[in-house]
Scaffold this active site. Structure first.
Site, PDB file in Angstrom:
ATOM      1  N   CYS A   1      -4.267   2.777  -4.834  1.00  0.00           N
ATOM      2  CA  CYS A   1      -3.469   3.661  -3.967  1.00  0.00           C
ATOM      3  C   CYS A   1      -2.229   4.179  -4.688  1.00  0.00           C
ATOM      4  O   CYS A   1      -1.871   5.359  -4.583  1.00  0.00           O
ATOM      5  CB  CYS A   1      -3.065   2.919  -2.702  1.00  0.00           C
ATOM      6  SG  CYS A   1      -2.144   1.386  -3.003  1.00  0.00           S
TER       7      CYS A   1
ATOM      8  N   HIS B   1       0.858  -1.185   0.000  1.00  0.00           N
ATOM      9  CA  HIS B   1       0.000   0.000   0.000  1.00  0.00           C
ATOM     10  C   HIS B   1       0.895   1.236   0.000  1.00  0.00           C
ATOM     11  O   HIS B   1       1.940   1.250   0.657  1.00  0.00           O
ATOM     12  CB  HIS B   1      -0.881  -0.006   1.252  1.00  0.00           C
ATOM     13  CG  HIS B   1      -1.676   1.240   1.447  1.00  0.00           C
ATOM     14  ND1 HIS B   1      -2.387   1.860   0.427  1.00  0.00           N
ATOM     15  CD2 HIS B   1      -1.898   1.988   2.557  1.00  0.00           C
ATOM     16  CE1 HIS B   1      -2.993   2.924   0.908  1.00  0.00           C
ATOM     17  NE2 HIS B   1      -2.716   3.027   2.181  1.00  0.00           N
TER      18      HIS B   1
HETATM   19  C1  LIG Z   1      -8.402 -17.511  -9.992  1.00  0.00           C
HETATM   20  C2  LIG Z   1      -8.787 -16.105  -9.583  1.00  0.00           C
HETATM   21  C3  LIG Z   1      -7.860 -15.559  -8.498  1.00  0.00           C
HETATM   22  C4  LIG Z   1      -8.369 -14.223  -7.929  1.00  0.00           C
HETATM   23  C5  LIG Z   1      -7.329 -13.588  -7.040  1.00  0.00           C
HETATM   24  C6  LIG Z   1      -7.854 -12.311  -6.409  1.00  0.00           C
HETATM   25  C7  LIG Z   1      -6.728 -11.422  -5.955  1.00  0.00           C
HETATM   26  C8  LIG Z   1      -7.258 -10.138  -5.298  1.00  0.00           C
HETATM   27  C9  LIG Z   1      -6.308  -8.976  -5.278  1.00  0.00           C
HETATM   28  C10 LIG Z   1      -4.874  -9.304  -4.814  1.00  0.00           C
HETATM   29  C11 LIG Z   1      -4.119  -8.132  -4.248  1.00  0.00           C
HETATM   30  C12 LIG Z   1      -4.103  -6.872  -5.139  1.00  0.00           C
HETATM   31  C13 LIG Z   1      -3.433  -5.700  -4.431  1.00  0.00           C
HETATM   32  C14 LIG Z   1      -3.338  -4.469  -5.317  1.00  0.00           C
HETATM   33  C15 LIG Z   1      -2.560  -3.324  -4.636  1.00  0.00           C
HETATM   34  C16 LIG Z   1      -3.379  -2.693  -3.508  1.00  0.00           C
HETATM   35  C17 LIG Z   1      -2.786  -1.328  -3.129  1.00  0.00           C
HETATM   36  C18 LIG Z   1      -3.899  -0.474  -2.576  1.00  0.00           C
HETATM   37  O1  LIG Z   1      -4.682   0.115  -3.292  1.00  0.00           O
HETATM   38  O2  LIG Z   1      -4.013  -0.512  -1.187  1.00  0.00           O
HETATM   39  C19 LIG Z   1      -5.136   0.173  -0.676  1.00  0.00           C
HETATM   40  C20 LIG Z   1      -5.713  -0.635   0.446  1.00  0.00           C
HETATM   41  O3  LIG Z   1      -5.967  -1.970   0.041  1.00  0.00           O
HETATM   42  C21 LIG Z   1      -4.815  -0.624   1.669  1.00  0.00           C
HETATM   43  O4  LIG Z   1      -5.604  -1.080   2.729  1.00  0.00           O
HETATM   44  P1  LIG Z   1      -4.949  -1.156   4.202  1.00  0.00           P
HETATM   45  O5  LIG Z   1      -3.691  -1.936   4.170  1.00  0.00           O
HETATM   46  O6  LIG Z   1      -6.036  -1.591   5.130  1.00  0.00           O
HETATM   47  O7  LIG Z   1      -4.500   0.344   4.507  1.00  0.00           O
HETATM   48  C22 LIG Z   1      -5.439   1.319   4.791  1.00  0.00           C
HETATM   49  C23 LIG Z   1      -4.822   2.131   5.923  1.00  0.00           C
HETATM   50  O8  LIG Z   1      -3.598   2.679   5.466  1.00  0.00           O
HETATM   51  C24 LIG Z   1      -5.774   3.224   6.350  1.00  0.00           C
HETATM   52  O9  LIG Z   1      -5.076   4.162   7.135  1.00  0.00           O
END
Ligand SMILES: CCCCCCCCCCCCCCCCCC(=O)OC[C@@H](O)COP(=O)(O)OC[C@@H](O)CO
Length: 329
Positions: free
Chosen positions: A211, A97
């Site tokens: 993000c 993140h």
């Molecule tokens: C056969 C089919 C398989 C399907 C597989 C599904 C996979 C799902 C997605 C995998 C992971 C993708 C990650 C992408 C990058 C994410 C970066 C982002 O946008 O992060 C934002 C958020 O998720 C962060 O959340 P937290 O860690 O909870 O942080 C929030 C805190 O900082 C609030 O203060």
């Protein structure tokens, strides 16, 4: 075109050719940008967050005004997704993140600015099956969150916290105004980046909107205002890819309301059924096999982008999570 065609026929013909080439023919697009809205839509009460969004931020998303003459440090922040809850677990897979920190020289106050999902990652990646609602139901808004303090331990212990530049208070205030507008118009989170293949010259069919994209947009805004940003370490970000041939445009929610597309609607909902929430372990295993069968054997992934559905003719290696360097602008 008429003016040029009379006075300078060659230029008129070129402009006409350019216009025809750029006409809005959906399936000839090799790249679709994230749609911008006039204003952020109200959230449906059906969408529930596991954790409150931006609990330490201003309820109306307001940001502080710095003295124009202030000197504001800019920090690159990165930590594993869900680090607050699971520490470095996802960090082992480089699922990270990203955020930006600011420090005012005049006041000594620090701030964190990040962009993430209002209802967590799963809700932004797959829809709900809602009783009485014919179409898949998405809780996929994301938004900027600006709040006091930088939690050094949160960012440093499993990630990175690095000063990458300094800006004036005046530049910070201009950036803040830009963030407000960006936040009002770019509202839907997109987990996936869809590409034609895993090669260096691949076509990007759809860009993620997450993000790290917010961080890139903000760095670009600061650079456009004359900021000088540099990092002593590689600036790498998480990207999750789907690999497909040219996407086929299917349409919007009307797919699920008209009889002529009943079979397609059923197939789309069957696909998303594999990713429903609250499954038992056995159901998860069955669903994963169904999903792999659809993606790999049938080479199909139903993709939702700009509130419309697309069919992705999937290609090897189908899906991949990369942690790749994207230099500061
Ligand atoms: C056969 C089919 C398989 C399907 C597989 C599904 C996979 C799902 C997605 C995998 C992971 C993708 C990650 C992408 C990058 C994410 C970066 C982002 O946008 O992060 C934002 C958020 O998720 C962060 O959340 P937290 O860690 O909870 O942080 C929030 C805190 O900082 C609030 O203060």
């Amino acid at each position: 075109i008429i003016h040029y065609s009379i006075h300078k026929p060659g230029v008129g013909i070129f402009v006409l050719f350019l216009f025809l080439e750029l006409r809005n023919d959906r399936n000839e697009y090799c790249y679709l940008a994230r749609m911008r809205l006039d204003r952020r839509p109200d959230v449906d009460p059906y969408c529930q967050a596991l954790f409150p969004f931006c609990p330490s931020g201003d309820p109306d998303g307001r940001m502080p005004v710095m003295r124009d003459s202030d000197l504001v440090s800019v920090f690159r922040l990165q930590t594993p997704v869900w680090e607050f809850r699971y520490g470095d677990v996802l960090g082992k897979f480089h699922i990270m993140h990203d955020a930006i920190g600011f420090g005012s020289a005049k006041t000594g106050r620090n701030f964190t600015m990040e962009w993430y999902e209002l209802f967590q990652l799963g809700n932004c990646t797959f829809p709900h099956e809602r009783a009485g609602v014919s179409a898949p139901f998405w809780c996929n808004q994301g938004a900027a969150c600006f709040y006091d303090e930088i939690d050094d331990v949160h960012w440093k212990q499993n990630g990175s916290l690095e000063k990458i530049g300094e800006i004036s208070g005046e530049m910070f205030n201009e950036m803040a105004r830009w963030v407000q507008e960006d936040n009002e118009t770019g509202v839907y989170y997109e987990t996936w980046t869809v590409k034609s293949d895993a090669g260096a010259n691949a076509t990007t069919w759809f860009e993620s909107y997450d993000c790290s994209q917010f961080v890139h947009r903000t760095y670009k805004k600061l650079l456009d205002m004359g900021a000088d940003l540099s990092s002593q370490t590689p600036t790498s970000y998480t990207k999750i890819y789907l690999y497909s041939g040219e996407p086929l445009h299917l349409g919007d929610d009307s797919i699920f309301q008209q009889s002529s597309t009943r079979d397609l609607a059923t197939d789309i909902k069957k696909f998303y059924h594999s990713f429903r929430s609250h499954q038992s372990v056995v159901e998860v295993i069955e669903s994963l096999l169904e999903a792999l069968e659809k993606m790999v054997l049938e080479k199909t992934f139903y993709f939702y982008y700009n509130s419309e559905y697309w069919k992705l003719p999937m290609k090897y290696p189908y899906i991949k999570i990369n942690y790749e360097e994207i230099p500061l602008p």
